[in-house]
Design a protein around this motif. Structure first.
Motif, PDB file in Angstrom:
ATOM      1  N   ASN A 209       0.801  -1.225   0.000  1.00  0.00           N
ATOM      2  CA  ASN A 209       0.000   0.000   0.000  1.00  0.00           C
ATOM      3  C   ASN A 209       0.833   1.274   0.000  1.00  0.00           C
ATOM      4  O   ASN A 209       0.273   2.375  -0.040  1.00  0.00           O
ATOM      5  N   THR A 229      -7.548   9.556   4.929  1.00  0.00           N
ATOM      6  CA  THR A 229      -7.872   8.168   4.597  1.00  0.00           C
ATOM      7  C   THR A 229      -8.421   8.100   3.181  1.00  0.00           C
ATOM      8  O   THR A 229      -8.574   9.118   2.496  1.00  0.00           O
ATOM      9  N   ASP A 230      -8.729   6.876   2.746  1.00  0.00           N
ATOM     10  CA  ASP A 230      -9.401   6.617   1.474  1.00  0.00           C
ATOM     11  C   ASP A 230      -8.746   7.326   0.291  1.00  0.00           C
ATOM     12  O   ASP A 230      -9.385   8.046  -0.477  1.00  0.00           O
ATOM     13  N   GLY A 231      -7.446   7.109   0.154  1.00  0.00           N
ATOM     14  CA  GLY A 231      -6.731   7.614  -1.011  1.00  0.00           C
ATOM     15  C   GLY A 231      -6.208   9.023  -0.887  1.00  0.00           C
ATOM     16  O   GLY A 231      -5.573   9.518  -1.824  1.00  0.00           O
ATOM     17  N   ASN A 232      -6.447   9.690   0.252  1.00  0.00           N
ATOM     18  CA  ASN A 232      -6.008  11.076   0.400  1.00  0.00           C
ATOM     19  C   ASN A 232      -4.683  11.229   1.151  1.00  0.00           C
ATOM     20  O   ASN A 232      -4.161  12.327   1.264  1.00  0.00           O
ATOM     21  N   HIS A 233      -4.190  10.143   1.677  1.00  0.00           N
ATOM     22  CA  HIS A 233      -2.930  10.174   2.414  1.00  0.00           C
ATOM     23  C   HIS A 233      -1.776  10.376   1.424  1.00  0.00           C
ATOM     24  O   HIS A 233      -1.820   9.854   0.309  1.00  0.00           O
ATOM     25  N   ASP A 237      -1.763   3.891   0.708  1.00  0.00           N
ATOM     26  CA  ASP A 237      -2.987   3.399   0.075  1.00  0.00           C
ATOM     27  C   ASP A 237      -3.586   4.392  -0.907  1.00  0.00           C
ATOM     28  O   ASP A 237      -4.794   4.610  -0.945  1.00  0.00           O
ATOM     29  N   ARG A 238      -2.750   5.004  -1.718  1.00  0.00           N
ATOM     30  CA  ARG A 238      -3.264   5.910  -2.745  1.00  0.00           C
ATOM     31  C   ARG A 238      -3.887   5.103  -3.886  1.00  0.00           C
ATOM     32  O   ARG A 238      -3.408   4.030  -4.246  1.00  0.00           O
ATOM     33  N   ASP A 239      -4.957   5.628  -4.462  1.00  0.00           N
ATOM     34  CA  ASP A 239      -5.659   4.899  -5.509  1.00  0.00           C
ATOM     35  C   ASP A 239      -4.745   4.537  -6.678  1.00  0.00           C
ATOM     36  O   ASP A 239      -4.894   3.477  -7.287  1.00  0.00           O
ATOM     37  N   GLN A 242      -2.967   1.097  -7.642  1.00  0.00           N
ATOM     38  CA  GLN A 242      -3.605   0.000  -8.375  1.00  0.00           C
ATOM     39  C   GLN A 242      -3.198  -0.008  -9.849  1.00  0.00           C
ATOM     40  O   GLN A 242      -3.287  -1.051 -10.511  1.00  0.00           O
ATOM     41  N   ARG A 271     -10.953  -1.079   2.319  1.00  0.00           N
ATOM     42  CA  ARG A 271     -10.052  -0.791   1.198  1.00  0.00           C
ATOM     43  C   ARG A 271      -9.304  -2.048   0.736  1.00  0.00           C
ATOM     44  O   ARG A 271      -8.653  -2.034  -0.317  1.00  0.00           O
ATOM     45  N   ARG A 274      -9.664  -4.005  -2.879  1.00  0.00           N
ATOM     46  CA  ARG A 274      -9.049  -3.453  -4.101  1.00  0.00           C
ATOM     47  C   ARG A 274      -7.762  -4.192  -4.447  1.00  0.00           C
ATOM     48  O   ARG A 274      -7.457  -4.433  -5.616  1.00  0.00           O
TER      49      ARG A 274
END
Length: 546
Positions: A209, A229-233, A237-239, A242, A271, A274
């Motif tokens: 991640n 969180t959720d891809g904003n860090h 765990d950035r989108d 992938q 998350r 994914r």
């Protein structure tokens, strides 16, 4: 799920994790090696595992137990050669055991050919752009770019001779790569092909991640990171990560059968799917049992949520009770103080430091056996860490001068680190190395083994029907009948009991409470401990064939 094919072996596999430096030493230098793994294939066959996952065996200065890699396409000379790797792979494959290797893509070692080149080339160079360099703060740049902390303690930034700072989310000897670079992506595609072409069946992806980062100024401070969180860090765990794994999946699927991969991704549960999707790595570790208390409600929640996540991703769940980064679960379940069971990287706060925190070994062993049978009965795959089949406890009392984990040193000893679960295995009952090294070894084991290891040796336990090793062997043999489908039915039970039914009418019941409970109707085929007057006592799991 559809009828399982040879390519789907990983969906229900029992994967045995080998930490090579601590598995078996064939040449007497005190360090486990690939020939040591090959020499003990019979143990893995008798245990009944489907695959072996090898932690890093690459050339390394061992700033982080081999996760600081100098060359991703070679073998550390103290562990063997590429020819030794091929011989080991051939021996495992001859018995139908798959081979999974660790890939560490977030960072290289500071001795990897790219990093000295980056230092020599200087500011603004193409070579330096392969890593994450930034100017420091303050009028003369002597303060790090942010107040971020390394996972091992201390700053996540180190200053180099010309005044710039580089990012290392782990040890300073592990500089983070810049995954926006095409040549970085190509380098790892080449590495994956190299090992897949040598017959490797799959890959465990370290800190999957963390690869892709957005370090656009202004960078948030440490306190602000906790709210992202959720891809904003900026780095977790950035989108866009992938996109990397979609390219890897194309490569994996170009082989026949396709190569599998499993993500080590400590991300929120919602998350995780994914990383486990068929378009990504295909499977992701579920570490929830590493932090779950020994309580029926907690276990039921973990099981339910992760089976739902597996269905969402089209993958299967993974179940893990121990690995090379955490305290061994017999110790975890035996902690008697009010420390709880947090399991951050390699330590329970104050365990081994605060003498008031002790371990009830009888309690820990009983619960560990019960947890193991419950875990192995669940739909999906199971990952077993070397030595857990022996019921090994954590080795807490390693002298400071013999410790190796950077966590211990970067926290001034306040965190013991992971050395206690990485102590070399006992194969026989006789010191000085309990069969880890040959009798004429020139060096002692690289981490000291305690005197009590002899009582947990493979030699001793193999002849004891009541041993942990015998339990694991029986469970893995019987488990094959439990993996014909991925469904699970919850049976009504008391508040301190978990009772599930698998395809074919197998009943699995765990008693978490103090009072004995009735055994489900049918043939008792395995128990984690003796029944009492025909009932299931506290901290015991039973498998029953209806």
């Amino acid at each position: 799920m559809a009828q399982e094919t040879a390519a789907d072996w990983w969906r229900t596999a029992v994967v045995y994790q080998v930490y090579p430096r601590s598995f078996a030493d064939s040449d007497g230098n005190g360090i486990g090696d690939l020939e040591g793994v090959r020499a003990h294939v019979d143990h893995l066959v008798a245990l009944g595992v489907d695959a072996v996952w090898l932690s890093p065996f690459y050339p390394s200065a061992l700033a982080d137990g081999g996760y600081d890699i100098d060359d991703y396409r070679d073998v550390a000379p103290e562990l063997g050669t590429l020819a030794d790797f091929d011989a080991m792979t051939e021996a495992l494959h001859a018995h139908g055991i798959k081979v999974v290797v660790d890939i560490v893509p977030n960072h290289t070692s500071d001795r990897h050919r790219w990093f000295p080149a980056a230092l020599a080339a200087g500011r603004g160079s193409d070579e330096r752009d392969r890593y994450v360099f930034r100017e420091g703060k303050g009028p003369d740049g002597t303060e790090p770019p942010t107040d971020w902390e390394s996972d091992f303690g201390g700053s996540a930034w180190t200053r180099v001779e010309d005044g710039q700072w580089y990012l290392h989310l782990f040890a300073p000897e592990q500089p983070d790569l810049n995954w926006d670079r095409r040549d970085v992506r190509e380098e790892f595609l080449t590495t994956l092909r190299f090992w897949a072409d040598r017959g490797v069946d799959g890959f465990r992806v370290d800190v999957a991640n963390l690869l892709v980062k957005d370090l656009t100024e202004p960078l948030p401070d440490r306190a602000a990171l906790r709210t992202l969180t959720d891809g904003n860090h900026p780095y977790e765990d950035r989108d866009a990560v992938q996109e990397v794994y979609a390219e890897w999946r194309t490569l994996f699927d170009s082989y026949d059968p396709p190569r599998m991969a499993v993500a080590e991704a400590w991300v929120p549960a919602h998350r995780r799917a994914r990383y486990a999707s068929p378009q990504s790595l295909g499977q992701a570790f579920n570490f929830d049992l590493l932090t779950a208390p020994w309580a029926p409600g907690a276990w039921r929640d973990v099981i339910t949520e992760n089976l739902d996540l597996a269905a969402e991703s089209g993958s299967t769940s993974t179940w893990v009770l121990s690995n090379h980064d955490v305290i061994r679960h017999p110790t975890r379940y035996g902690i008697t103080a009010a420390a709880g069971q947090p399991n951050e990287i390699g330590y329970i706060p104050a365990f081994g430091v605060d003498p008031s925190i002790t371990v009830d070994e009888e309690l820990g062993a009983r619960r560990a056996r019960a947890a193991t049978l419950l875990m192995l009965a669940l739909p999906g795959s199971a990952y077993v860490y070397q030595g857990e089949e022996l019921g090994l406890f954590e080795v807490a009392d390693i002298p400071a001068e013999q410790r190796q984990d950077p966590t211990f040193f970067r926290t001034g000893g306040q965190r013991l680190g992971r050395d206690g679960c990485r102590v070399p295995l006992p194969w026989t009952s006789e010191p000085p190395s309990f069969g880890f090294s040959p009798a004429d070894a020139s060096a002692p084991p690289h981490l000291p083994q305690p005197a009590w290891f002899g009582g947990f040796s493979v030699e001793r336990e193999a002849g004891d029907d009541a041993s942990s090793l015998s339990l694991y062997r029986a469970a893995l043999r019987l488990r094959r009948a439990l993996t014909q489908g991925e469904g699970l039915i919850w049976e009504a039970s008391g508040p301190e009991v978990l009772h599930v039914v698998r395809v074919g009418g197998w009943h699995v019941l765990t008693n978490f409470g103090d009072e004995p409970v009735d055994v489900p109707s049918g043939e008792v085929v395995l128990t984690s401990g003796p029944l009492v007057d025909g009932q299931v006592p506290t901290d015991t799991t039973v498998w029953v064939r209806a």
